[in-house]
Design a protein around this motif. Structure first.
Motif, PDB file in Angstrom:
ATOM      1  N   VAL A 296       8.368  12.129 -13.278  1.00 43.20           N
ATOM      2  CA  VAL A 296       7.280  11.775 -12.372  1.00 43.20           C
ATOM      3  C   VAL A 296       7.779  10.764 -11.341  1.00 43.20           C
ATOM      4  CG1 VAL A 296       4.942  10.861 -12.151  1.00 43.20           C
ATOM      5  CG2 VAL A 296       5.587  12.135 -14.216  1.00 43.20           C
ATOM      6  N   ILE A 297       7.786  11.175 -10.090  1.00 41.88           N
ATOM      7  CA  ILE A 297       8.204  10.297  -8.996  1.00 41.88           C
ATOM      8  C   ILE A 297       7.023   9.514  -8.447  1.00 41.88           C
ATOM      9  CG2 ILE A 297       9.102  10.268  -6.620  1.00 41.88           C
ATOM     10  CD1 ILE A 297      11.194  10.711  -8.800  1.00 41.88           C
ATOM     11  N   SER A 298       5.861  10.186  -8.383  1.00 41.38           N
ATOM     12  CA  SER A 298       4.677   9.480  -7.890  1.00 41.38           C
ATOM     13  C   SER A 298       3.424   9.972  -8.583  1.00 41.38           C
ATOM     14  CB  SER A 298       4.527   9.617  -6.368  1.00 41.38           C
ATOM     15  OG  SER A 298       3.792  10.776  -6.012  1.00 41.38           O
ATOM     16  N   VAL A 299       2.411   9.111  -8.538  1.00 37.91           N
ATOM     17  CA  VAL A 299       1.060   9.416  -9.009  1.00 37.91           C
ATOM     18  C   VAL A 299       0.147   9.160  -7.821  1.00 37.91           C
ATOM     19  CG1 VAL A 299      -0.743   8.828 -10.666  1.00 37.91           C
ATOM     20  CG2 VAL A 299       1.656   8.662 -11.323  1.00 37.91           C
ATOM     21  N   PHE A 300      -0.765  10.102  -7.533  1.00 35.40           N
ATOM     22  CA  PHE A 300      -1.584   9.914  -6.347  1.00 35.40           C
ATOM     23  C   PHE A 300      -2.979  10.501  -6.506  1.00 35.40           C
ATOM     24  CE2 PHE A 300       0.071  14.129  -5.706  1.00 35.40           C
ATOM     25  CZ  PHE A 300      -0.719  14.779  -4.769  1.00 35.40           C
TER      26      PHE A 300
ATOM     27  N   GLY B 184       6.444   4.850 -19.897  1.00 31.61           N
ATOM     28  CA  GLY B 184       7.465   3.826 -20.061  1.00 31.61           C
ATOM     29  C   GLY B 184       8.137   3.433 -18.758  1.00 31.61           C
ATOM     30  N   TYR B 185       7.624   3.917 -17.657  1.00 32.53           N
ATOM     31  CA  TYR B 185       8.117   3.515 -16.332  1.00 32.53           C
ATOM     32  C   TYR B 185       6.982   3.698 -15.332  1.00 32.53           C
ATOM     33  CZ  TYR B 185       8.786   8.592 -15.623  1.00 32.53           C
ATOM     34  OH  TYR B 185       8.594   9.947 -15.531  1.00 32.53           O
ATOM     35  N   ALA B 186       7.113   3.074 -14.162  1.00 33.00           N
ATOM     36  CA  ALA B 186       6.032   3.068 -13.171  1.00 33.00           C
ATOM     37  C   ALA B 186       6.409   3.899 -11.947  1.00 33.00           C
ATOM     38  CB  ALA B 186       5.706   1.636 -12.749  1.00 33.00           C
ATOM     39  N   PRO B 187       5.849   5.092 -11.790  1.00 35.08           N
ATOM     40  CA  PRO B 187       6.093   5.886 -10.583  1.00 35.08           C
ATOM     41  C   PRO B 187       5.451   5.230  -9.360  1.00 35.08           C
ATOM     42  CG  PRO B 187       5.159   7.227 -12.381  1.00 35.08           C
ATOM     43  CD  PRO B 187       4.984   5.784 -12.759  1.00 35.08           C
ATOM     44  N   LEU B 188       5.854   5.683  -8.185  1.00 38.26           N
ATOM     45  CA  LEU B 188       5.162   5.287  -6.959  1.00 38.26           C
ATOM     46  C   LEU B 188       3.695   5.674  -7.056  1.00 38.26           C
ATOM     47  CD1 LEU B 188       7.614   6.678  -4.224  1.00 38.26           C
ATOM     48  CD2 LEU B 188       7.325   4.282  -4.859  1.00 38.26           C
ATOM     49  N   ARG B 189       2.837   4.903  -6.387  1.00 37.16           N
ATOM     50  CA  ARG B 189       1.412   5.257  -6.306  1.00 37.16           C
ATOM     51  C   ARG B 189       1.021   5.384  -4.839  1.00 37.16           C
ATOM     52  NH1 ARG B 189      -0.997   0.132  -9.076  1.00 37.16           N
ATOM     53  NH2 ARG B 189       0.711  -0.720  -7.820  1.00 37.16           N
ATOM     54  N   HIS B 190       0.180   6.377  -4.533  1.00 38.47           N
ATOM     55  CA  HIS B 190      -0.339   6.488  -3.168  1.00 38.47           C
ATOM     56  C   HIS B 190      -1.717   7.144  -3.189  1.00 38.47           C
ATOM     57  CE1 HIS B 190       1.443  10.729  -2.768  1.00 38.47           C
ATOM     58  NE2 HIS B 190       2.209  10.201  -3.707  1.00 38.47           N
ATOM     59  N   MET B 191      -2.591   6.587  -2.366  1.00 34.82           N
ATOM     60  CA  MET B 191      -3.981   7.055  -2.335  1.00 34.82           C
ATOM     61  C   MET B 191      -4.561   7.087  -0.927  1.00 34.82           C
ATOM     62  SD  MET B 191      -7.157   5.617  -4.580  1.00 34.82           S
ATOM     63  CE  MET B 191      -8.469   6.734  -5.068  1.00 34.82           C
ATOM     64  N   LEU B 192      -4.035   6.257  -0.031  1.00 35.46           N
ATOM     65  CA  LEU B 192      -4.661   6.073   1.275  1.00 35.46           C
ATOM     66  C   LEU B 192      -4.224   7.134   2.281  1.00 35.46           C
ATOM     67  CD1 LEU B 192      -4.552   2.202   1.761  1.00 35.46           C
ATOM     68  CD2 LEU B 192      -6.285   3.626   0.635  1.00 35.46           C
TER      69      LEU B 192
ATOM     70  N   GLU C 158      -6.846  -3.231  -0.364  1.00 29.24           N
ATOM     71  CA  GLU C 158      -7.244  -2.868  -1.728  1.00 29.24           C
ATOM     72  C   GLU C 158      -6.325  -1.845  -2.375  1.00 29.24           C
ATOM     73  OE1 GLU C 158     -11.039  -3.984   0.484  1.00 29.24           O
ATOM     74  OE2 GLU C 158      -9.319  -2.682   0.887  1.00 29.24           O
ATOM     75  N   ALA C 159      -5.679  -0.983  -1.569  1.00 30.17           N
ATOM     76  CA  ALA C 159      -5.059   0.171  -2.221  1.00 30.17           C
ATOM     77  C   ALA C 159      -3.863   0.760  -1.482  1.00 30.17           C
ATOM     78  CB  ALA C 159      -6.122   1.255  -2.414  1.00 30.17           C
ATOM     79  N   GLN C 160      -3.065  -0.050  -0.799  1.00 31.71           N
ATOM     80  CA  GLN C 160      -1.905   0.580  -0.161  1.00 31.71           C
ATOM     81  C   GLN C 160      -0.810   0.889  -1.179  1.00 31.71           C
ATOM     82  OE1 GLN C 160       0.922  -2.047   2.315  1.00 31.71           O
ATOM     83  NE2 GLN C 160      -1.039  -3.135   2.434  1.00 31.71           N
ATOM     84  N   PHE C 161      -0.831   0.218  -2.333  1.00 32.17           N
ATOM     85  CA  PHE C 161       0.123   0.487  -3.405  1.00 32.17           C
ATOM     86  C   PHE C 161       1.555   0.537  -2.853  1.00 32.17           C
ATOM     87  CE2 PHE C 161      -3.887   2.542  -4.953  1.00 32.17           C
ATOM     88  CZ  PHE C 161      -4.192   1.570  -5.888  1.00 32.17           C
ATOM     89  N   GLU C 162       2.365   1.504  -3.351  1.00 24.38           N
ATOM     90  CA  GLU C 162       3.764   1.567  -2.915  1.00 24.38           C
ATOM     91  C   GLU C 162       3.990   2.537  -1.754  1.00 24.38           C
ATOM     92  OE1 GLU C 162       3.141  -0.153  -6.520  1.00 24.38           O
ATOM     93  OE2 GLU C 162       3.038   2.048  -6.427  1.00 24.38           O
ATOM     94  N   MET C 163       2.974   3.366  -1.462  1.00 29.09           N
ATOM     95  CA  MET C 163       3.121   4.332  -0.368  1.00 29.09           C
ATOM     96  C   MET C 163       1.744   4.685   0.180  1.00 29.09           C
ATOM     97  SD  MET C 163       5.531   7.742  -0.186  1.00 29.09           S
ATOM     98  CE  MET C 163       4.730   8.784  -1.424  1.00 29.09           C
TER      99      MET C 163
END
Length: 370
Positions: free
Chosen positions: A159-163, A197-205, A216-221
């Motif tokens: 998993v590279i990212s969660v969005f 056990g690891y933190a993927p990139l997060r993106h929502m905006l 509030e929610a720029q996260f990592e991407m």
């Protein structure tokens, strides 16, 4: 810019550079930026836009389908590409083109695992989509255990990212709903990271999310589509952006229509007095749908409004140029910086996205970068 001699979509890449920098200014310097280039880059030129975004420093690109990503890879695009709506029938091509899938359901996840195993992949990058309220695609919170189990059991993928995707980020009346989506996403992404056990990139905006929810929610991407092309879904934001696409055509013929005469198919326009009309070589086969006819939209000719009259034809529209100083061969502006696609679309009760993405591939594209 030279005068056009036919229906032409002029694409100003310097405008895209301006929009990219404006949107970048709303987020932290280390926040990654994903440029959305699906649907022929919002009806423009996917390859030219993707190359420009690479030059500008975009970290990711996104397309809707594998065929779009394959086109970019064949054109030499090296930037990572997220496929937002992959279909299982295209998984082999996806892996061959090094495209990264959004996995949004148990079914699509297990099918991609099978494809990755068959292609002998190791840690192939994938993205997990959560449904937080748009109710279009995505896993729910109760799927987190299943997702984690699959990734712990299979080293073919990683998993590279969660969005997720905001449903109404442009609407201040829906702020509480948007904040609820953000909260749900934070819970889901945190729970999945803990189990993985690891933190993927997060993106929502998306574009409006960048404008309204960066704190509030720029996260990592972040992701931007329509904003890159010059539209901010907000009359207060639009002046800060520059439309990339300008749709122009010319006057093919001018007629003088007498009182009581009709124009076009089904005789839907009847002149109430002597009327001067101009016929333009653009129609619904070019993306100007029938909903724009009968006065619902207008074009600019020599700086003056000329409303569409009668029904839109496949290859032509007719406009009322009574009182407009014009002649055959004169240039006509459908939309562009002087008159936005949002303005053109609004008369027919639709939005800039629709008219931009509708422009047919038979319309000539001219790319400039000043």
């Amino acid at each position: 810019m030279d005068k056009v001699g036919e229906t032409t979509l002029v694409l100003d890449l310097s405008a895209m550079g301006h929009n990219y920098r404006y949107l970048r200014s709303k987020i932290a310097p280390n926040t990654k930026f994903l440029g959305v280039v699906k649907a022929f880059a919002y009806g423009s030129d996917m390859v030219a836009i993707a190359k420009k975004l690479e030059t500008l420093g975009a970290d990711y690109l996104a397309v809707a389908y594998v065929s779009e990503g394959g086109l970019l890879r064949n054109a030499g695009i090296k930037t990572p590409i997220l496929v937002l709506h992959p279909l299982a029938s295209n998984f082999e091509e996806m892996i061959d083109c090094c495209l990264e899938p959004s996995l949004y359901s148990q079914n699509i996840l297990t099918q991609f695992l099978d494809a990755a195993r068959a292609k002998k992949q190791v840690a192939y990058p994938v993205h997990i989509k959560f449904n937080t309220g748009l109710n279009r695609l995505g896993f729910r919170e109760h799927d987190i255990g299943f997702i984690a189990e699959q990734f712990k059991a299979h080293d073919e993928v990683k998993v590279i990212s969660v969005f997720s995707h905001l449903a109404a980020s442009e609407d201040p009346n829906e702020r509480m709903f948007s904040l609820g989506q953000i909260d749900t996403f934070k819970k889901c992404s945190s729970a999945l990271a803990q189990k993985l056990g690891y933190a993927p990139l997060r993106h929502m905006l998306n574009t409006s999310g960048i404008i309204n929810y960066a704190s509030e929610a720029q996260f990592e991407m972040v992701r931007s589509g329509i904003g890159l092309y010059g539209y901010g879904n907000d009359a207060l934001i639009d002046p800060n952006l520059r439309p990339v696409a300008t749709l122009k055509t010319i006057i093919s013929q001018i007629h003088e229509i007498g009182d009581g005469e009709t124009v076009g198919y089904n005789r839907t326009f009847t002149s109430g007095s002597t009327t001067k009309t101009a016929t333009l070589p653009i129609g619904h086969a070019d993306g100007i749908g029938r909903q724009y006819g009968r006065g619902k939209a207008s074009v600019l000719i020599n700086g003056k409004e000329a409303p569409l009259i009668g029904n839109v034809c496949m290859d032509m529209i007719m406009v009322d140029v009574t009182g407009v100083d014009c002649k055959e061969g004169d240039e006509v502006l459908v939309f562009g910086p002087q008159r936005s696609a949002e303005n053109f679309a609004s008369g027919a009760g639709t939005i800039s996205y629709e008219i931009l993405t509708a422009i047919s591939q038979r319309v000539k594209r001219v790319v400039i970068d000043r």
